[in-house]
Motif scaffolding. Structure first.
Motif, PDB file in Angstrom:
ATOM      1  N   UNK A   1       0.845  -1.189   0.000  1.00  0.00           N
ATOM      2  CA  UNK A   1       0.000   0.000   0.000  1.00  0.00           C
ATOM      3  C   UNK A   1       0.885   1.245   0.000  1.00  0.00           C
ATOM      4  N   UNK A   2       0.303   2.340  -0.433  1.00  0.00           N
ATOM      5  CA  UNK A   2       1.060   3.582  -0.469  1.00  0.00           C
ATOM      6  C   UNK A   2       1.316   4.080   0.950  1.00  0.00           C
ATOM      7  N   UNK A   3       2.499   4.638   1.205  1.00  0.00           N
ATOM      8  CA  UNK A   3       2.797   5.135   2.554  1.00  0.00           C
ATOM      9  C   UNK A   3       1.913   6.330   2.896  1.00  0.00           C
ATOM     10  N   UNK A   4       1.644   6.494   4.191  1.00  0.00           N
ATOM     11  CA  UNK A   4       0.876   7.644   4.648  1.00  0.00           C
ATOM     12  C   UNK A   4      -0.616   7.435   4.713  1.00  0.00           C
ATOM     13  N   UNK A   5      -1.099   6.265   4.267  1.00  0.00           N
ATOM     14  CA  UNK A   5      -2.536   5.992   4.325  1.00  0.00           C
ATOM     15  C   UNK A   5      -2.896   5.483   5.714  1.00  0.00           C
ATOM     16  N   UNK A   6      -3.776   6.197   6.398  1.00  0.00           N
ATOM     17  CA  UNK A   6      -4.172   5.791   7.748  1.00  0.00           C
ATOM     18  C   UNK A   6      -5.102   4.592   7.674  1.00  0.00           C
ATOM     19  N   UNK A   7      -4.942   3.611   8.576  1.00  0.00           N
ATOM     20  CA  UNK A   7      -5.858   2.464   8.589  1.00  0.00           C
ATOM     21  C   UNK A   7      -7.289   2.911   8.865  1.00  0.00           C
ATOM     22  N   UNK A   8      -8.242   2.197   8.291  1.00  0.00           N
ATOM     23  CA  UNK A   8      -9.649   2.491   8.536  1.00  0.00           C
ATOM     24  C   UNK A   8     -10.008   2.160   9.975  1.00  0.00           C
ATOM     25  N   UNK A   9     -11.034   2.831  10.487  1.00  0.00           N
ATOM     26  CA  UNK A   9     -11.486   2.625  11.859  1.00  0.00           C
ATOM     27  C   UNK A   9     -12.929   2.133  11.852  1.00  0.00           C
ATOM     28  N   UNK A  10     -13.456   1.853  13.030  1.00  0.00           N
ATOM     29  CA  UNK A  10     -14.836   1.366  13.133  1.00  0.00           C
ATOM     30  C   UNK A  10     -15.821   2.318  12.478  1.00  0.00           C
ATOM     31  N   UNK A  11     -15.557   3.623  12.590  1.00  0.00           N
ATOM     32  CA  UNK A  11     -16.490   4.617  12.063  1.00  0.00           C
ATOM     33  C   UNK A  11     -16.306   4.888  10.574  1.00  0.00           C
ATOM     34  N   UNK A  12     -15.315   4.257   9.937  1.00  0.00           N
ATOM     35  CA  UNK A  12     -15.073   4.505   8.516  1.00  0.00           C
ATOM     36  C   UNK A  12     -16.249   4.030   7.674  1.00  0.00           C
ATOM     37  N   UNK A  13     -16.825   4.913   6.829  1.00  0.00           N
ATOM     38  CA  UNK A  13     -17.875   4.469   5.923  1.00  0.00           C
ATOM     39  C   UNK A  13     -17.342   3.412   4.950  1.00  0.00           C
ATOM     40  N   UNK A  14     -18.129   2.391   4.676  1.00  0.00           N
ATOM     41  CA  UNK A  14     -17.727   1.382   3.696  1.00  0.00           C
ATOM     42  C   UNK A  14     -17.431   2.031   2.350  1.00  0.00           C
ATOM     43  N   UNK A  15     -18.106   3.154   2.078  1.00  0.00           N
ATOM     44  CA  UNK A  15     -17.930   3.856   0.810  1.00  0.00           C
ATOM     45  C   UNK A  15     -16.512   4.389   0.643  1.00  0.00           C
ATOM     46  N   UNK A  16     -15.800   4.610   1.758  1.00  0.00           N
ATOM     47  CA  UNK A  16     -14.452   5.184   1.672  1.00  0.00           C
ATOM     48  C   UNK A  16     -13.424   4.303   2.379  1.00  0.00           C
ATOM     49  N   UNK A  17     -13.683   3.007   2.419  1.00  0.00           N
ATOM     50  CA  UNK A  17     -12.785   2.075   3.100  1.00  0.00           C
ATOM     51  C   UNK A  17     -11.438   1.975   2.384  1.00  0.00           C
ATOM     52  N   UNK A  18     -10.367   1.969   3.174  1.00  0.00           N
ATOM     53  CA  UNK A  18      -9.040   1.623   2.659  1.00  0.00           C
ATOM     54  C   UNK A  18      -8.714   0.234   3.195  1.00  0.00           C
ATOM     55  N   UNK A  19      -8.434  -0.711   2.291  1.00  0.00           N
ATOM     56  CA  UNK A  19      -8.275  -2.106   2.708  1.00  0.00           C
ATOM     57  C   UNK A  19      -7.422  -2.862   1.698  1.00  0.00           C
ATOM     58  N   UNK A  20      -6.954  -4.027   2.134  1.00  0.00           N
ATOM     59  CA  UNK A  20      -6.231  -4.963   1.269  1.00  0.00           C
ATOM     60  C   UNK A  20      -7.160  -6.132   0.981  1.00  0.00           C
ATOM     61  N   UNK A  21      -7.380  -6.431  -0.292  1.00  0.00           N
ATOM     62  CA  UNK A  21      -8.230  -7.552  -0.695  1.00  0.00           C
ATOM     63  C   UNK A  21      -7.321  -8.702  -1.102  1.00  0.00           C
ATOM     64  N   UNK A  22      -7.366  -9.796  -0.339  1.00  0.00           N
ATOM     65  CA  UNK A  22      -6.388 -10.879  -0.504  1.00  0.00           C
ATOM     66  C   UNK A  22      -7.042 -12.145  -1.047  1.00  0.00           C
ATOM     67  N   UNK A  23      -6.245 -12.941  -1.740  1.00  0.00           N
ATOM     68  CA  UNK A  23      -6.651 -14.289  -2.139  1.00  0.00           C
ATOM     69  C   UNK A  23      -5.383 -15.150  -2.201  1.00  0.00           C
TER      70      UNK A  23
END
Length: 708
Positions: A1-23
Motif C-alpha cells: 500500500x502507499x505510505x501515509x494511508x491511515x488504517x480504517x477505523x470502526x467509524x469509517x464508511x464502507x464507501x471510503x474504506x481503505x483495505x487490502x483484498x487478498x486471495x
C-alpha cells in the motif's frame, strides 16, 4: 500500500474504506494439509480500486503441486520451485498490507491457510482485522442457489474475466465489494463496524467453517481511543472558539498605490505584520501585503523595490474564513497552504478582521484537524467520503478532551453544512457540464432542522431545501431539479442518508422560488395543522450554505417577521412544544421501552429546542441555536430566570447522553440513533440524566402554557 494511508477505523464508511483484498492459491482445500503456492492482493484506497497498488507472488511450498490442483489454477511445480519460501514472501506481503483491514471472499479459508503456514515457518501469527465479502453477499441475498464467485458475479452483472489466480480473484472480490455498497446502504449498513456487526449474525456459518480449520475473521469487540484514528487526542481550544474570538480588528487597509517604503513604515509604526489592500470596486478580491512580501521584494530588486506600488507585490485573492468559523478551520487552512496571515469576513463578505499564526500559536493540531478545508478541497465522491469518515473520530476525541456536547454538536453541524455546500458545488458542476446554467439564475441551498440550529449529532440524515429566482422559472426549475437530486445522492453516498420524511431539495416541495416560499410560509401560518407545524419547525431553523445567501436571508427575515406577528401560530407551536412523554416512571425510575432504551430526542431535547424556537418567534429573535435563543431571553420580565437556567443545563445533559450513546453504538457497529440505554451509565450520570428529564415541565413555565 502507499505510505501515509491511515488504517480504517470502526467509524469509517464502507464507501471510503481503505483495505487490502487478498486471495491465495493452494495445493489443497484441506487447511491442515494444504500449502500456499501464491498470494495475491489488490488495494482499495478510499473506496476505489487502485490498479497501481497490487501484490502478486508465487510461494515455494517445498513439495510438489498436485496435478489436480494445477488443473484448477495452472500453477506447476516447476514454477513454484523457482519462488521464495513462505517466510520470505509473507514479510514482503506484510510490508505491503501494513495495518489495513483485510477483505476476501470465503476469507476464513485464506486466513486459516496463512495461520498454518505461519506456524510451520515458526512465525508469530496475528490475525488482521478483516471482513468476509461472502458474508455480505449472504446477508443481502441468502436465496442465491450457491455462493461461488461465478454466481455472485452473474447476480451483480460483473464480467468474470480470468479466474483461479490469486490476484485476479482478489480484484474480482474488490469489484464485488464495491457493487454491494448501494445494497448495504439500503439496509442501513454504512460503516465498517456496522458491516462487522451484521456479519456476526452469520455465526452459524463461521462455526461450521471453524470445525474444518477455517480461521475466524477478526472484528474488534471494543475500541479504545488510540484505535480511533489520527484524532485520538486533540487540543480542544480551536473547537471551542471561533475566528471572531481571537481576530485582530479592525483590519488595517492601505491604498494599492501606496509605495512599498510607505507600507513598511506603516507596518513598523503600528507594530503589525501585514496590511490589506483597499478594493477598487465592491466585487474585486481582497489583497494582502506582509512583512515577508516586502523583504522578498527588497532582496530581489534592492532599493528599486521601495518605490513600487504595494499592489505589485500583493497576494490576490486573500485567503479568508468567516467570523463564525471555528478556529480549527483557520488553523488547518493555514497549515495546509503554508499561510501566515488570513482575513476574516462577515456574512456579506466584508473584511472585518485579521488572523495570524501568532494568534494561533497556542493551538496544537495537524492537517487532519481541518475537516472543513479538506472537504473544500476533496475531488470526487470517494475523496469526499474519505474526509467525512473522520467526523465520528473527531467527535470521540473531543468528548474525551471534555468538550461539551453543545460544542461538539456545533462542530458536527458546521461540517454537515460544509459537506452539503461541497456536494452542491459538485452537483452543479456535473449538471452544468451537460446542461448550461439558466441565465440570471439566483439560488441558494439551505440546511434545515438540527443542522441549521448547529445541534446535529451523529445520527444524521438530510434536511435541506433550495430557494431560487430566475426570469425563466421553468428552465431554472428543470436545471435545479437535476442539481438537487445529484446533491442528495452525493450526500447519501458519502454517509448522510436520505431523509425518510422527504425533506430534501430533490423533492419539489422543498425547492421553490422566493415568492412561492413566502406563500408557503403564509399557508403554514394560516392553517397550522400538525403537518404544517412539523414542516415549519424544520424550516425556521434554516441556514444558507451555498449560492446566493442573501436570497435565503431575505426569506428568513420576512418569515420571522410574519411569524412573530401571528399569535395563533406561535401559541399552537407552544402547546405542541410542551407535549412530551414522561420518562420518569414509578418510584422515580427511568422509564425505558422493551429494548431497554429511551428516546431522548423525542421526549427530551425536542421539547427544549421547540420551546426555544417558539420564544424566538414570539420575540422576533434571529438566533438559530437553542442556547443562543434561550440566552437572548435572559432578563425579560416574562421569562422566569430559574426555569431558564434549568432548561439550558438540561439541554446540555441530554445532548451529552445521546452523543455518548451514539459513540458507543458506532464502535460496536450499531447504527447511531437518539435512543439511549441508561443501564450501563455510572450512578452519577444516571442521576444527572434523571435530573435533566425532571426539568422538562419547566418548558411550560417558559411558554406560559399548561403542561400536557
Amino acid at each position: 500500500m502507499k505510505p501515509g494511508l491511515a488504517p480504517s477505523t470502526s467509524a469509517t464508511p464502507l464507501r471510503s474504506l481503505t483495505a487490502v483484498v487478498i486471495d491465495t492459491e493452494t495445493t489443497s482445500l484441506d487447511v491442515k494439509k494444504g500449502r500456499i503456492i501464491e498470494v495475491g492482493a489488490a488495494a482499495l484506497v478510499n473506496g476505489a480500486c487502485d490498479d497501481g497498488c497490487i501484490f502478486s507472488e508465487l510461494v515455494n511450498p517445498g513439495e510438489k503441486v498436485p496435478v489436480e490442483s494445477t488443473a484448477i489454477h495452472g500453477i506447476t511445480t516447476g514454477e513454484v520451485m523457482k519462488a521464495d519460501d513462505f517466510a520470505t514472501v509473507i514479510r514482503r506481503y506484510q510490508a505491503f498490507a501494513g495495518e489495513h483491514v483485510t477483505l476476501g471472499y470465503s476469507l476464513g479459508y485464506d486466513l486459516g491457510m496463512l495461520k498454518q503456514e505461519h506456524e510451520r515457518a515458526g512465525l508469530v501469527w496475528k490475525a488482521p482485522r478483516s471482513l468476509d465479502v461472502r458474508d455480505l453477499v449472504r446477508l443481502l441475498n441468502p436465496t442465491l442457489p450457491d455462493f461461488s464467485l461465478e454466481s455472485i458475479a452473474a447476480w451483480l452483472d460483473l464480467p468474470l474475466g480470468a479466474r483461479h489466480r490469486a490476484l485476479a480473484d482478489a480484484r474480482l472480490t474488490a469489484e464485488i465489494y464495491l457493487k454491494l455498497l448501494p445494497r448495504l446502504r439500503e439496509r442501513s449498513i454504512r460503516t465498517l463496524a456496522e458491516a462487522e456487526d451484521a456479519c456476526r449474525k452469520l455465526a452459524d456459518m463461521q462455526r461450521e467453517q471453524a470445525s474444518i480449520g477455517w480461521q475466524d475473521v477478526v472484528r474488534p469487540q471494543s475500541v479504545n481511543a488510540m484505535q480511533m484514528g489520527v484524532l485520538a487526542r486533540v487540543d480542544s481550544y480551536p473547537y471551542r472558539h471561533r475566528a471572531e474570538d481571537v481576530m485582530s480588528k479592525p483590519p488595517i487597509f492601505a491604498d494599492p498605490a501606496m509605495t512599498v517604503r510607505d507600507a513598511l513604515t506603516m507596518i513598523a509604526e503600528r507594530r503589525i505584520s501585514s496590511v490589506f489592500l483597499e478594493r477598487a470596486k465592491p466585487d474585486a478580491p481582497h489583497g494582502i501585503v506582509t512583512e515577508r512580501d516586502i523583504l522578498r521584494a527588497i532582496a530581489k530588486e534592492g532599493e528599486k523595490a521601495f518605490w513600487k506600488p504595494i499592489s505589485a507585490i500583493a497576494t490576490f485573492p486573500l485567503s479568508t474564513v468567516t467570523e463564525t468559523d471555528f478556529l480549527y478551520v483557520a488553523f488547518g487552512r493555514m497549515q495546509r497552504k503554508r499561510y501566515r496571515h488570513m482575513g476574516v469576513v462577515n456574512v456579506a463578505g466584508d473584511l472585518v478582521g485579521a488572523l495570524t499564526q501568532r494568534d494561533l500559536m497556542r493551538l496544537r493540531g495537524d492537517e487532519a484537524v481541518a475537516l472543513s478545508d479538506a472537504l473544500d478541497e476533496a475531488v470526487g465522491v470517494n475523496e469526499l467520503a474519505a474526509v467525512w469518515r473522520k467526523l465520528a473520530d473527531a467527535a470521540r476525541a473531543l468528548v474525551e478532551e471534555g468538550v461539551g456536547a453543545r460544542d461538539v454538536a456545533g462542530i458536527i453541524s458546521s461540517e454537515l453544512c460544509s459537506l452539503t455546500a461541497h456536494a452542491a458545488r459538485m452537483a452543479e458542476q456535473e449538471v452544468a457540464a451537460t446542461r448550461p446554467r439558466p441565465e440570471a439564475l439566483r439560488y441558494a441551498v439551505m440546511v434545515l432542522g438540527s443542522g441549521g440550529r448547529g445541534e446535529s449529532l451523529l445520527a444524521l440524515d438530510q434536511d435541506n431545501a433550495i430557494i431560487f429566482d430566475a426570469p425563466d422559472e421553468e428552465a431554472a426549475e428543470a436545471w435545479l431539479e437535476k442539481v438537487a437530486l445529484r446533491m442528495n445522492a452525493i450526500l447519501d453516498e458519502v454517509g448522510v442518508p436520505f431523509c425518510k420524511g422527504g425533506v430534501m431539495a430533490g423533492n419539489r416541495a422543498w425547492r421553490k422560488t422566493s415568492a412561492d416560499w413566502r406563500r408557503q410560509v403564509a399557508s403554514w401560518l394560516a392553517k397550522a395543522n400538525p403537518k404544517d407545524l412539523l414542516h415549519s419547525d424544520i424550516f425556521f431553523d434554516a441556514v444558507p450554505v451555498h449560492g446566493d445567501r442573501l436570497l435565503a436571508d431575505d426569506l428568513m427575515q420576512s418569515a420571522l417577521s410574519v411569524a412573530s406577528h401571528t399569535a395563533s401560530f406561535t401559541q399552537l407551536m407552544g402547546v405542541q412544544a410542551a407535549q412530551a412523554e414522561g420518562l420518569i416512571g414509578w418510584f422515580g425510575r427511568l422509564a425505558t421501552d422493551e429494548d431497554g432504551r429511551m428516546d431522548l430526542k423525542k421526549n427530551g431535547i425536542l421539547p427544549i429546542f421547540a420551546t426555544a424556537r417558539v420564544l424566538a418567534l414570539r420575540h422576533g429573535l434571529a438566533q438559530r441555536s437553542t442556547l443562543f435563543r434561550l440566552e437572548a431571553l435572559r432578563g425579560r420580565s416574562d421569562v422566569p430566570e430559574r426555569q431558564l437556567n434549568a432548561v439550558i443545563e438540561a439541554h446540555e445533559v441530554l445532548l451529552g447522553a445521546i452523543l455518548r450513546q451514539q459513540l458507543a453504538d458506532i464502535a460496536k457497529g450499531v447504527p447511531p440513533s437518539n435512543r439511549v440505554d441508561p443501564a450501563p451509565l455510572p450512578r452519577l450520570d444516571r442521576d444527572r440524566l434523571k435530573w435533566a428529564l425532571e426539568q422538562l415541565p419547566s418548558v411550560s413555565d417558559l411558554l406560559g402554557v399548561p403542561a400536557v
